[in-house]
Write a protein that holds these residues in place. Structure first.
Motif, PDB file in Angstrom:
ATOM      1  N   GLU A   1       0.826  -1.213   0.000  1.00  0.00           N
ATOM      2  CA  GLU A   1       0.000   0.000   0.000  1.00  0.00           C
ATOM      3  C   GLU A   1       0.858   1.259   0.000  1.00  0.00           C
ATOM      4  O   GLU A   1       0.705   2.139  -0.854  1.00  0.00           O
ATOM      5  N   LYS A   2       1.779   1.347   0.958  1.00  0.00           N
ATOM      6  CA  LYS A   2       2.621   2.541   1.056  1.00  0.00           C
ATOM      7  C   LYS A   2       3.518   2.679  -0.185  1.00  0.00           C
ATOM      8  O   LYS A   2       3.721   3.790  -0.692  1.00  0.00           O
ATOM      9  N   THR A   3       4.044   1.561  -0.669  1.00  0.00           N
ATOM     10  CA  THR A   3       4.903   1.622  -1.847  1.00  0.00           C
ATOM     11  C   THR A   3       4.120   2.083  -3.070  1.00  0.00           C
ATOM     12  O   THR A   3       4.562   2.962  -3.818  1.00  0.00           O
ATOM     13  N   GLY A   4       2.936   1.519  -3.262  1.00  0.00           N
ATOM     14  CA  GLY A   4       2.116   1.901  -4.395  1.00  0.00           C
ATOM     15  C   GLY A   4       1.706   3.358  -4.354  1.00  0.00           C
ATOM     16  O   GLY A   4       1.731   4.056  -5.378  1.00  0.00           O
ATOM     17  N   LEU A   5       1.345   3.832  -3.174  1.00  0.00           N
ATOM     18  CA  LEU A   5       0.953   5.234  -3.031  1.00  0.00           C
ATOM     19  C   LEU A   5       2.135   6.164  -3.276  1.00  0.00           C
ATOM     20  O   LEU A   5       2.027   7.153  -3.998  1.00  0.00           O
ATOM     21  N   ALA A   6       3.273   5.834  -2.651  1.00  0.00           N
ATOM     22  CA  ALA A   6       4.451   6.703  -2.775  1.00  0.00           C
ATOM     23  C   ALA A   6       4.940   6.758  -4.220  1.00  0.00           C
ATOM     24  O   ALA A   6       5.282   7.832  -4.735  1.00  0.00           O
ATOM     25  N   GLU A   7       4.970   5.613  -4.880  1.00  0.00           N
ATOM     26  CA  GLU A   7       5.435   5.586  -6.267  1.00  0.00           C
ATOM     27  C   GLU A   7       4.494   6.336  -7.199  1.00  0.00           C
ATOM     28  O   GLU A   7       4.902   6.793  -8.269  1.00  0.00           O
ATOM     29  N   SER A   8       3.235   6.491  -6.776  1.00  0.00           N
ATOM     30  CA  SER A   8       2.259   7.230  -7.580  1.00  0.00           C
ATOM     31  C   SER A   8       2.206   8.712  -7.195  1.00  0.00           C
ATOM     32  O   SER A   8       1.374   9.453  -7.730  1.00  0.00           O
ATOM     33  N   GLY A   9       3.070   9.113  -6.264  1.00  0.00           N
ATOM     34  CA  GLY A   9       3.176  10.528  -5.920  1.00  0.00           C
ATOM     35  C   GLY A   9       2.286  11.010  -4.815  1.00  0.00           C
ATOM     36  O   GLY A   9       2.149  12.226  -4.605  1.00  0.00           O
ATOM     37  N   PHE A  10       1.663  10.088  -4.055  1.00  0.00           N
ATOM     38  CA  PHE A  10       0.792  10.494  -2.957  1.00  0.00           C
ATOM     39  C   PHE A  10       1.585  10.591  -1.653  1.00  0.00           C
ATOM     40  O   PHE A  10       2.501   9.792  -1.414  1.00  0.00           O
ATOM     41  N   PRO A  11       1.247  11.549  -0.784  1.00  0.00           N
ATOM     42  CA  PRO A  11       2.029  11.771   0.442  1.00  0.00           C
ATOM     43  C   PRO A  11       1.716  10.733   1.517  1.00  0.00           C
ATOM     44  O   PRO A  11       0.583  10.640   1.995  1.00  0.00           O
ATOM     45  N   THR A  12       2.698   9.950   1.883  1.00  0.00           N
ATOM     46  CA  THR A  12       2.520   8.942   2.926  1.00  0.00           C
ATOM     47  C   THR A  12       3.457   9.245   4.091  1.00  0.00           C
ATOM     48  O   THR A  12       4.397  10.023   3.970  1.00  0.00           O
ATOM     49  N   THR A  13       3.187   8.584   5.207  1.00  0.00           N
ATOM     50  CA  THR A  13       4.153   8.621   6.288  1.00  0.00           C
ATOM     51  C   THR A  13       5.434   7.959   5.792  1.00  0.00           C
ATOM     52  O   THR A  13       5.382   6.914   5.125  1.00  0.00           O
ATOM     53  N   PRO A  14       6.617   8.531   6.069  1.00  0.00           N
ATOM     54  CA  PRO A  14       7.875   7.904   5.635  1.00  0.00           C
ATOM     55  C   PRO A  14       8.002   6.486   6.192  1.00  0.00           C
ATOM     56  O   PRO A  14       7.660   6.232   7.347  1.00  0.00           O
ATOM     57  N   PHE A  15       8.507   5.557   5.387  1.00  0.00           N
ATOM     58  CA  PHE A  15       8.526   4.150   5.784  1.00  0.00           C
ATOM     59  C   PHE A  15       9.700   3.417   5.153  1.00  0.00           C
ATOM     60  O   PHE A  15      10.276   3.858   4.157  1.00  0.00           O
ATOM     61  N   VAL A  16      10.009   2.260   5.738  1.00  0.00           N
ATOM     62  CA  VAL A  16      10.997   1.334   5.181  1.00  0.00           C
ATOM     63  C   VAL A  16      10.515  -0.080   5.494  1.00  0.00           C
ATOM     64  O   VAL A  16      10.122  -0.363   6.630  1.00  0.00           O
ATOM     65  N   ALA A  17      10.522  -0.954   4.509  1.00  0.00           N
ATOM     66  CA  ALA A  17      10.224  -2.360   4.762  1.00  0.00           C
ATOM     67  C   ALA A  17      11.436  -3.006   5.424  1.00  0.00           C
ATOM     68  O   ALA A  17      12.571  -2.794   4.992  1.00  0.00           O
ATOM     69  N   VAL A  18      11.211  -3.787   6.481  1.00  0.00           N
ATOM     70  CA  VAL A  18      12.315  -4.378   7.240  1.00  0.00           C
ATOM     71  C   VAL A  18      12.051  -5.869   7.448  1.00  0.00           C
ATOM     72  O   VAL A  18      10.903  -6.295   7.564  1.00  0.00           O
ATOM     73  N   ASP A  19      13.137  -6.642   7.500  1.00  0.00           N
ATOM     74  CA  ASP A  19      12.990  -8.085   7.696  1.00  0.00           C
ATOM     75  C   ASP A  19      13.879  -8.620   8.810  1.00  0.00           C
ATOM     76  O   ASP A  19      14.000  -9.835   8.988  1.00  0.00           O
ATOM     77  N   SER A  20      14.495  -7.723   9.578  1.00  0.00           N
ATOM     78  CA  SER A  20      15.349  -8.149  10.677  1.00  0.00           C
ATOM     79  C   SER A  20      15.563  -6.970  11.620  1.00  0.00           C
ATOM     80  O   SER A  20      15.293  -5.812  11.260  1.00  0.00           O
ATOM     81  N   GLU A  21      16.087  -7.264  12.804  1.00  0.00           N
ATOM     82  CA  GLU A  21      16.396  -6.178  13.750  1.00  0.00           C
ATOM     83  C   GLU A  21      17.477  -5.275  13.172  1.00  0.00           C
ATOM     84  O   GLU A  21      17.460  -4.057  13.380  1.00  0.00           O
ATOM     85  N   GLU A  22      18.410  -5.868  12.434  1.00  0.00           N
ATOM     86  CA  GLU A  22      19.465  -5.063  11.819  1.00  0.00           C
ATOM     87  C   GLU A  22      18.873  -4.079  10.817  1.00  0.00           C
ATOM     88  O   GLU A  22      19.313  -2.924  10.723  1.00  0.00           O
ATOM     89  N   ALA A  23      17.852  -4.540  10.079  1.00  0.00           N
ATOM     90  CA  ALA A  23      17.206  -3.659   9.109  1.00  0.00           C
ATOM     91  C   ALA A  23      16.458  -2.529   9.799  1.00  0.00           C
ATOM     92  O   ALA A  23      16.377  -1.408   9.272  1.00  0.00           O
ATOM     93  N   VAL A  24      15.928  -2.794  10.995  1.00  0.00           N
ATOM     94  CA  VAL A  24      15.250  -1.735  11.753  1.00  0.00           C
ATOM     95  C   VAL A  24      16.259  -0.675  12.194  1.00  0.00           C
ATOM     96  O   VAL A  24      15.990   0.528  12.113  1.00  0.00           O
ATOM     97  N   HIS A  25      17.428  -1.119  12.632  1.00  0.00           N
ATOM     98  CA  HIS A  25      18.481  -0.156  13.009  1.00  0.00           C
ATOM     99  C   HIS A  25      18.867   0.711  11.810  1.00  0.00           C
ATOM    100  O   HIS A  25      19.060   1.925  11.943  1.00  0.00           O
TER     101      HIS A  25
END
Length: 391
Positions: free
Chosen positions: A122-146
């Motif tokens: 959802e966030k990726t599709g919206l952002a790629e289409s130019g709509f303003p979303t809350t900043p985000f990052v997809a994460v798959d580990s604690e290291e990725a969260v850091h």
């Protein structure tokens, strides 16, 4: 997902009153859709696994799976009977929507449902289409969260990509030291890390689009949550936020056209301290905040949903009178059955109950709409009535 053929549709594509409409999901949103559709002359079939569900109580037919009848077979039976199928619950298996689409129209389509079901998509599709979303990052580990925290800073909001609503499947992580416990608590493979937004308000807008390409937006609603569950909605929003309505409409109309949405959807926004609208999430269905439209607006969100999926002319969403909606959760029943005269003694207070037999803490059992000279005054009276019910 864009639907360029929408604007070429004409009156011959109307699904007329007397037809059957299907609803995937049997909760209170399906119940109120059923009431609206029946008032307009339609028959409604509901697919739901629960026997005595709110929508099933009101529907003309309840399509319920069993040991002998698998869900796929039951959905096919409903789809073959109905001229169009919609939904009231975004956690429905999208494969059932695809199955129904083999025999009838499904609004919204499975693709939009699947995007709305997954926060990362959802966030990726919206952002790629130019709509303003809350900043985000997809994460798959604690290291990725850091690593995400290096970009977004602490605190972060970690959310499961799927199956979260009313605060479920999410946790605020304020420091790196809190991460191990939070990560273990979520216990899911798909996680999205979102920047914590120090917002000044939460607002929402409900939008409908039909096959003719007509789009109508309801007024901008101002929302107050308690324990991640909507508590109070004001319509119209307060004067400090009124200037955001045009921008919210622009965003919602853009989403409807970009993703080819037919039916009804709600966009939930944060209003940042700087006054920026940021999309929190999309609900591909009617929304709790839209319940105020049942009494404050000339056509409810449920009537508009019927109009949209049947390709009828959409109603012009005109405010009749300012109002406020307050949720009735199972907490109100903890001291026994509420005294509904506390609501009904007020001339401009309207009680809506959902037919749920068991009142549990946090369970949505109904709502009250209150009309007044201003939405602020309506909110004050609604809050007082809510307190009276618990006294």
């Amino acid at each position: 997902m864009n639907d360029p053929s929408a604007s070429t549709s004409n009156n011959q594509d109307i699904i007329p009153p007397g037809s059957w409409l299907g609803m995937l999901g049997g909760g209170q949103l399906g119940r109120m859709f059923t009431h609206s559709a029946q008032r307009m002359g339609y028959h409604v079939g509901v697919f739901e696994t629960e026997e005595n569900c709110p929508a099933g109580q009101a529907a003309d037919a309840h399509f319920m799976p069993s040991e002998a009848l698998k869900a796929e077979s039951v959905v096919c039976d409903m789809a073959q009977k109905c001229s169009a199928v919609s939904l009231e619950f975004e956690n429905i298996d999208s494969s059932l929507v695809r199955l129904a689409a083999q025999d009838t129209l499904t609004h919204p389509k499975a693709e939009f449902l699947e995007m709305s079901q997954n926060r990362i998509l959802e966030k990726t599709g919206l952002a790629e289409s130019g709509f303003p979303t809350t900043p985000f990052v997809a994460v798959d580990s604690e290291e990725a969260v850091h690593a995400a925290a290096e970009e977004l800073n602490w605190p972060l909001v970690l959310k499961t990509a799927t199956s979260g609503y009313d605060g479920k499947g999410q946790v605020i992580v304020r420091t790196a030291e809190e991460l191990p416990v939070a990560w273990a608590k979520l216990g899911a493979s798909g996680i999205i890390a979102e920047k914590w937004i120090d917002f000044q308000a939460e607002v929402s807008m409900i939008t409908a689009r039909n096959l003719r390409g007509e789009i109508e937006c309801f007024p901008l609603f101002e929302n107050d949550h308690k324990n991640h569950i909507l508590f109070l909605t004001l319509c119209p929003c307060t004067a400090e936020l009124a200037h955001l309505e045009a921008k919210a409409q622009e965003i919602c109309r853009g989403i409807a056209e970009t993703f080819g949405v037919i039916g009804l959807f709600c966009v939930e926004f944060f209003v940042s301290k700087s006054g920026e609208l940021l999309i929190n999430e999309i609900a591909p269905r009617p929304h709790n905040s839209g319940h105020i439209t049942m009494d404050a607006v000339n056509a409810s969100q449920f009537e508009q949903q019927v109009r949209a999926i049947c390709n009828l002319p959409l109603a012009k969403t005109e405010l009749i009178r300012p109002g406020a909606m307050i949720n009735l959760l199972g907490d109100v029943w903890q001291g026994g059955a509420p005294d509904w005269s506390q609501v009904l003694r007020h001339e401009n207070a309207f009680l809506h109950l959902y037919g749920k037999a068991e009142a549990r803490v946090g369970r949505k059992m109904g709502h009250i709409n209150v009309l007044a000279e201003s939405s602020t005054a309506a909110a004050q009276l609604a809050t007082q009535i809510h307190q009276d019910l618990q006294s």
